[in-house]
Design a protein around this motif. Sequence first.
Motif, PDB file in Angstrom:
ATOM      1  N   ALA A  49       0.060  11.985  -9.993  1.00 41.94           N
ATOM      2  CA  ALA A  49      -0.964  12.320  -9.706  1.00 41.94           C
ATOM      3  C   ALA A  49      -0.311  13.855 -10.092  1.00 41.94           C
ATOM      4  CB  ALA A  49      -1.010  12.640  -8.337  1.00 41.94           C
ATOM      5  N   ALA A  50       1.381  14.141  -9.903  1.00 45.81           N
ATOM      6  CA  ALA A  50       2.127  15.525  -9.791  1.00 45.81           C
ATOM      7  C   ALA A  50       2.340  15.599 -11.570  1.00 45.81           C
ATOM      8  CB  ALA A  50       3.594  15.109  -8.976  1.00 45.81           C
ATOM      9  N   THR A  51       2.588  14.222 -12.133  1.00 46.20           N
ATOM     10  CA  THR A  51       3.309  14.444 -13.895  1.00 46.20           C
ATOM     11  C   THR A  51       1.693  14.892 -14.293  1.00 46.20           C
ATOM     12  OG1 THR A  51       4.706  12.655 -13.274  1.00 46.20           O
ATOM     13  CG2 THR A  51       3.912  12.958 -15.874  1.00 46.20           C
ATOM     14  N   ASP A  52       0.883  14.421 -13.898  1.00 47.36           N
ATOM     15  CA  ASP A  52      -0.212  14.694 -14.429  1.00 47.36           C
ATOM     16  C   ASP A  52      -1.127  15.827 -14.477  1.00 47.36           C
ATOM     17  OD1 ASP A  52      -1.006  12.228 -15.324  1.00 47.36           O
ATOM     18  OD2 ASP A  52      -2.519  11.601 -13.277  1.00 47.36           O
ATOM     19  N   LEU A  58       1.403  18.169 -13.795  1.00 48.91           N
ATOM     20  CA  LEU A  58       2.210  19.187 -14.579  1.00 48.91           C
ATOM     21  C   LEU A  58       2.078  19.340 -16.005  1.00 48.91           C
ATOM     22  CD1 LEU A  58       5.485  18.091 -12.981  1.00 48.91           C
ATOM     23  CD2 LEU A  58       3.874  20.951 -12.773  1.00 48.91           C
ATOM     24  N   THR A  59       1.681  18.583 -16.913  1.00 46.12           N
ATOM     25  CA  THR A  59       0.751  18.378 -18.018  1.00 46.12           C
ATOM     26  C   THR A  59      -0.524  19.485 -18.438  1.00 46.12           C
ATOM     27  OG1 THR A  59       1.859  15.829 -17.824  1.00 46.12           O
ATOM     28  CG2 THR A  59       0.181  16.347 -19.486  1.00 46.12           C
ATOM     29  N   ARG A  60      -1.680  18.769 -17.187  1.00 45.41           N
ATOM     30  CA  ARG A  60      -2.131  18.965 -17.701  1.00 45.41           C
ATOM     31  C   ARG A  60      -2.082  20.686 -17.515  1.00 45.41           C
ATOM     32  NH1 ARG A  60      -5.234  17.260 -13.700  1.00 45.41           N
ATOM     33  NH2 ARG A  60      -4.605  18.777 -12.117  1.00 45.41           N
ATOM     34  N   GLN A  61      -1.587  21.733 -16.313  1.00 45.62           N
ATOM     35  CA  GLN A  61      -0.514  23.260 -16.397  1.00 45.62           C
ATOM     36  C   GLN A  61      -0.329  23.892 -17.419  1.00 45.62           C
ATOM     37  OE1 GLN A  61       0.638  23.243 -13.219  1.00 45.62           O
ATOM     38  NE2 GLN A  61      -0.860  23.192 -11.530  1.00 45.62           N
ATOM     39  N   ARG A  62       0.641  22.635 -18.181  1.00 45.67           N
ATOM     40  CA  ARG A  62       1.406  22.802 -19.180  1.00 45.67           C
ATOM     41  C   ARG A  62       0.563  23.362 -20.335  1.00 45.67           C
ATOM     42  NH1 ARG A  62       5.956  20.234 -17.214  1.00 45.67           N
ATOM     43  NH2 ARG A  62       4.885  18.131 -18.681  1.00 45.67           N
ATOM     44  N   THR A  63      -1.157  22.345 -20.323  1.00 45.69           N
ATOM     45  CA  THR A  63      -1.499  22.424 -21.567  1.00 45.69           C
ATOM     46  C   THR A  63      -2.956  23.172 -21.941  1.00 45.69           C
ATOM     47  OG1 THR A  63      -1.938  20.134 -21.639  1.00 45.69           O
ATOM     48  CG2 THR A  63      -3.615  20.891 -22.691  1.00 45.69           C
ATOM     49  N   VAL A  65       0.750  -1.099  -0.188  1.00 45.58           N
ATOM     50  CA  VAL A  65      -0.078  -0.079  -0.291  1.00 45.58           C
ATOM     51  C   VAL A  65       0.919   1.162  -0.273  1.00 45.58           C
ATOM     52  CG1 VAL A  65      -1.374   1.252   1.496  1.00 45.58           C
ATOM     53  CG2 VAL A  65      -2.263  -1.313   0.989  1.00 45.58           C
ATOM     54  N   LYS A  66       2.176   1.080   0.777  1.00 49.07           N
ATOM     55  CA  LYS A  66       2.828   2.179   1.229  1.00 49.07           C
ATOM     56  C   LYS A  66       3.359   1.817  -0.655  1.00 49.07           C
ATOM     57  CE  LYS A  66       6.789   4.342   3.460  1.00 49.07           C
ATOM     58  NZ  LYS A  66       7.643   4.042   4.454  1.00 49.07           N
ATOM     59  N   GLU A  67       3.934   1.468  -1.643  1.00 52.91           N
ATOM     60  CA  GLU A  67       4.303   1.491  -2.659  1.00 52.91           C
ATOM     61  C   GLU A  67       3.752   2.103  -3.847  1.00 52.91           C
ATOM     62  OE1 GLU A  67       6.285  -2.392  -4.046  1.00 52.91           O
ATOM     63  OE2 GLU A  67       7.995  -1.973  -2.382  1.00 52.91           O
ATOM     64  N   LEU A  68       1.980   1.486  -3.623  1.00 50.46           N
ATOM     65  CA  LEU A  68       0.992   2.532  -4.431  1.00 50.46           C
ATOM     66  C   LEU A  68       0.823   4.087  -4.129  1.00 50.46           C
ATOM     67  CD1 LEU A  68      -1.197   1.739  -6.339  1.00 50.46           C
ATOM     68  CD2 LEU A  68      -2.552   0.542  -3.643  1.00 50.46           C
ATOM     69  N   LEU A  69       0.772   3.786  -3.057  1.00 49.30           N
ATOM     70  CA  LEU A  69       0.465   5.681  -2.671  1.00 49.30           C
ATOM     71  C   LEU A  69       1.594   6.296  -2.901  1.00 49.30           C
ATOM     72  CD1 LEU A  69      -0.503   5.898   1.120  1.00 49.30           C
ATOM     73  CD2 LEU A  69      -1.902   6.378  -1.110  1.00 49.30           C
ATOM     74  N   THR A  70       2.739   6.443  -3.251  1.00 45.02           N
ATOM     75  CA  THR A  70       4.106   6.600  -3.918  1.00 45.02           C
ATOM     76  C   THR A  70       3.583   7.221  -5.453  1.00 45.02           C
ATOM     77  OG1 THR A  70       5.306   6.095  -1.817  1.00 45.02           O
ATOM     78  CG2 THR A  70       6.307   7.257  -4.429  1.00 45.02           C
ATOM     79  N   ALA A  71       3.491   5.704  -5.198  1.00 50.57           N
ATOM     80  CA  ALA A  71       3.456   5.898  -7.593  1.00 50.57           C
ATOM     81  C   ALA A  71       1.296   6.440  -7.537  1.00 50.57           C
ATOM     82  CB  ALA A  71       2.914   4.411  -7.776  1.00 50.57           C
TER      83      ALA A  71
END
Length: 257
Positions: free
Chosen positions: A131-134, A136-141, A120-126
Amino acid sequence: MRRNSRRARRKQLRRKISAFSAVLRSSRPGIHYTATIHATLTPEPSGPYDPDEIADRVRTALRITAAAAVRDQDPIDLPAAQDACAQQLRRPKALDLPDQATQVTASVHLELADEDRAAVKELLTAIRAQAATDTLTRQRTETLARELAHPAALLARWLQQPDAQITKPPDEAELEALARRLRGYPKDRDEPLELQLLGVLRDFFAEFPKEEQKRLLVMLLANGMRAARKPGHADRAEALVKPAPWPGVAALAEDAS
């Protein structure tokens, strides 16, 4: 002797159903809950019976109920899974015994084994990284769509291309159509209402390409501002569409003075 035998059976049955374990699947593949279930029979069986047989029935029935309660629960939210499982197990369920109608209820404690907790800890990290990548991508778009939501901005971007032919620019209607599509890009829900309204007004004014049409719309908007007792805003709006004075008029005014 018979009383002692009945008491021994009851004690044996209680011991077998008072605290037993169950491993339950979660909504995340490979991650399981570990449950400790405490069952109660009402009324307790009477007469001659096999404690092992009844205990097997109780454990099987409650494990099935618990598994159904948590199979769609996310192990990231362990308290929610605990509540869902407890709610189902505390509801009385009829236990099919040969000579007696008995109901079973239970309480439960859910937890995650060490390996499941680590998963679960690994899942939360992923999830957080994605979410951070998404974001940033959404903000750039969104930034690009906002920047190019005007025909002039599109033309400027086109002129920056290495193979752009200055003598053959894109058609104005094509630029306007593309800019309008960019203005339709979904806005951030947290965007202030004022900015969202500006986008609506821009699209509305774009429906009227002639300057005299735009001038009339601004006059209507200014009248609405005056009706709302905001004459200063109305004057500023009207100033946007007032034709610039002819330079000769200013020169004549200076000569007259």
